[in-house]
Write a protein that holds these residues in place. Structure first.
Motif, PDB file in Angstrom:
ATOM      1  N   TRP A  83       0.874  -1.182   0.000  1.00 41.08           N
ATOM      2  CA  TRP A  83       0.000   0.000   0.000  1.00 41.08           C
ATOM      3  C   TRP A  83       0.908   1.227   0.000  1.00 41.08           C
ATOM      4  O   TRP A  83       1.716   1.410   0.907  1.00 41.08           O
ATOM      5  N   VAL A  84       0.769   2.051  -1.032  1.00 41.40           N
ATOM      6  CA  VAL A  84       1.573   3.268  -1.165  1.00 41.40           C
ATOM      7  C   VAL A  84       0.648   4.472  -1.038  1.00 41.40           C
ATOM      8  O   VAL A  84      -0.311   4.607  -1.811  1.00 41.40           O
ATOM      9  N   HIS A  85       0.938   5.354  -0.086  1.00 40.15           N
ATOM     10  CA  HIS A  85       0.146   6.571   0.069  1.00 40.15           C
ATOM     11  C   HIS A  85       0.950   7.756  -0.449  1.00 40.15           C
ATOM     12  O   HIS A  85       1.957   8.157   0.134  1.00 40.15           O
ATOM     13  N   SER A  86       0.470   8.317  -1.578  1.00 36.18           N
ATOM     14  CA  SER A  86       1.159   9.431  -2.218  1.00 36.18           C
ATOM     15  C   SER A  86       0.301  10.691  -2.299  1.00 36.18           C
ATOM     16  O   SER A  86       0.784  11.739  -2.713  1.00 36.18           O
ATOM     17  N   ALA A  87      -0.973  10.603  -1.925  1.00 32.65           N
ATOM     18  CA  ALA A  87      -1.885  11.743  -2.053  1.00 32.65           C
ATOM     19  C   ALA A  87      -1.414  12.907  -1.184  1.00 32.65           C
ATOM     20  O   ALA A  87      -1.077  12.722  -0.012  1.00 32.65           O
ATOM     21  N   ALA A  88      -1.383  14.111  -1.765  1.00 34.33           N
ATOM     22  CA  ALA A  88      -0.930  15.290  -1.012  1.00 34.33           C
ATOM     23  C   ALA A  88      -1.389  16.562  -1.708  1.00 34.33           C
ATOM     24  O   ALA A  88      -1.574  16.596  -2.925  1.00 34.33           O
ATOM     25  N   THR A  89      -1.577  17.602  -0.913  1.00 36.34           N
ATOM     26  CA  THR A  89      -1.826  18.942  -1.433  1.00 36.34           C
ATOM     27  C   THR A  89      -0.865  19.901  -0.743  1.00 36.34           C
ATOM     28  O   THR A  89      -0.185  19.540   0.228  1.00 36.34           O
ATOM     29  N   MET A  90      -0.827  21.145  -1.226  1.00 38.82           N
ATOM     30  CA  MET A  90       0.127  22.120  -0.709  1.00 38.82           C
ATOM     31  C   MET A  90      -0.514  23.502  -0.723  1.00 38.82           C
ATOM     32  O   MET A  90      -1.427  23.767  -1.509  1.00 38.82           O
ATOM     33  N   ALA A  91      -0.045  24.375   0.158  1.00 42.55           N
ATOM     34  CA  ALA A  91      -0.542  25.753   0.200  1.00 42.55           C
ATOM     35  C   ALA A  91       0.608  26.693   0.539  1.00 42.55           C
ATOM     36  O   ALA A  91       1.429  26.396   1.417  1.00 42.55           O
ATOM     37  N   TYR A  92       0.654  27.829  -0.167  1.00 42.15           N
ATOM     38  CA  TYR A  92       1.621  28.878   0.100  1.00 42.15           C
ATOM     39  C   TYR A  92       0.936  30.058   0.780  1.00 42.15           C
ATOM     40  O   TYR A  92      -0.181  30.426   0.418  1.00 42.15           O
ATOM     41  N   GLY A  93       1.643  30.665   1.736  1.00 40.81           N
ATOM     42  CA  GLY A  93       1.133  31.859   2.394  1.00 40.81           C
ATOM     43  C   GLY A  93       1.703  31.982   3.784  1.00 40.81           C
ATOM     44  O   GLY A  93       2.049  30.972   4.417  1.00 40.81           O
ATOM     45  N   ARG A  94       1.840  33.205   4.245  1.00 46.01           N
ATOM     46  CA  ARG A  94       2.188  33.375   5.655  1.00 46.01           C
ATOM     47  C   ARG A  94       1.109  32.718   6.515  1.00 46.01           C
ATOM     48  O   ARG A  94      -0.070  32.755   6.171  1.00 46.01           O
ATOM     49  N   PHE A  95       1.513  32.159   7.634  1.00 52.95           N
ATOM     50  CA  PHE A  95       0.574  31.427   8.482  1.00 52.95           C
ATOM     51  C   PHE A  95      -0.654  32.260   8.813  1.00 52.95           C
ATOM     52  O   PHE A  95      -1.789  31.776   8.761  1.00 52.95           O
TER      53      PHE A  95
END
Length: 306
Positions: A83-95
């Motif tokens: 089982w390979v888990h590769s799902a991901a998202t990303m976000a840019y911005g100051r916290f």
């Protein structure tokens, strides 16, 4: 003998490259991602390579979705080996500028989605005599960078989770847990990221190909290791972060603004954090030049490109 491999995040970047790599090895695949149309394309690529492949549209943040994914795999093939888990998202911005709903969803996808994948996979492996779980981390699970707080928090949490799972797996014969830790990779995740910073993100140099990371994933399936780092300067970054924290913090901001962001202005947007963008899904992100096909290169449907 071919393995049965479940792969989340299969429509883009490392996940799609891994699907091709497993297919090239003759493994049977259960492919999962949010976009049904793109997922069907990846399935067709794998079938054209001569392997059985099942596409199961899956959002790893939906309750019960990963249980349904495992059920579909068992119904088709009877068991799961990897089982390979590769799902991901990303976000840019100051916290402080990143909307809380975006921050929370990145963590929900990148950390809690991985945890739910691990839970489903490990329960199956414990019942059926073993298996290999491979989770895709990041060098940002060992170091930090500004403007990516949600992703950094998720990957640090994932590294801690993997370490705990590896400790627990010692009590379960046949179960192996691996973490693959890439640095910068030429994938579309940077263009697809949510952005509340005003400048498009990019992978800082040096940049690895997703195919290189995919080969590391398949190598972990062949011979599981606790952690595999993919990136020429990952260990140097980790050493500087630990041994010289003041110097690291002084340099990381300017280096991020110079090497981790482009000059292209962008309006605030959620990217693919909540919904997929099939038109932006591909193996490569276009950050590296493509080399011409060499004589004797792979004759699989996708050739040696991305």
């Amino acid at each position: 003998m071919s393995r049965v491999v479940v792969l989340t995040g299969a429509t883009s970047g490392i996940g799609r490259a891994a699907a091709r790599e497993f297919a090239g090895r003759g493994d049977r695949l259960i492919l999962a991602a949010r976009s049904p149309a793109t997922l069907a394309d990846v399935r067709d690529e794998c079938v054209a390579a001569g392997v059985e492949a099942l596409a199961v549209p899956t959002d790893v943040t939906d309750d019960g979705a990963l249980d349904a994914l495992a059920a579909a795999a068992l119904d088709r093939f009877g068991h799961i080996d990897v089982w390979v888990h590769s799902a991901a998202t990303m976000a840019y911005g100051r916290f402080t500028d990143l909307p809380p709903r975006v921050f929370d969803q990145v963590v929900r996808t990148d950390l809690l989605g991985a945890a739910n994948s691990a839970r489903v996979a490990l329960r199956h492996f414990a019942r059926h005599g073993g298996g290999t779980l491979i989770l895709i981390g990041s060098v940002l699970g060992h170091v930090t960078a500004p403007y990516m707080s949600a992703y950094v928090a998720s990957k640090w949490g994932l590294r801690g989770l993997v370490r705990a799972l590896q400790q627990e797996a010692r009590d379960t014969p046949g179960v192996r847990v691996s973490l693959v830790t890439p640095g910068s990779v030429d994938t579309p995740v940077y263009q697809q990221a949510a952005n509340y910073l005003g400048r498009l993100g990019r992978p800082p140099l040096p940049i690895a190909t997703p195919q290189r990371v995919a080969r590391a994933v398949v190598a972990c399936a062949d011979r599981p290791r606790r952690e595999v780092s993919v990136g020429r300067i990952n260990l140097l970054m980790r050493a500087g972060f630990t041994a010289l924290p003041t110097v690291y913090d002084l340099l990381v901001g300017p280096l991020m603004r110079w090497g981790g962001l482009t000059g292209q202005a962008v309006e605030p947007h959620d990217g693919t954090v909540f919904t997929p963008n099939p038109t932006g899904e591909a193996v490569r992100g276009g950050w590296l030049p493509r080399l011409p096909r060499l004589p004797g290169a792979s004759r699989l449907p996708w050739g040696d490109g991305g």
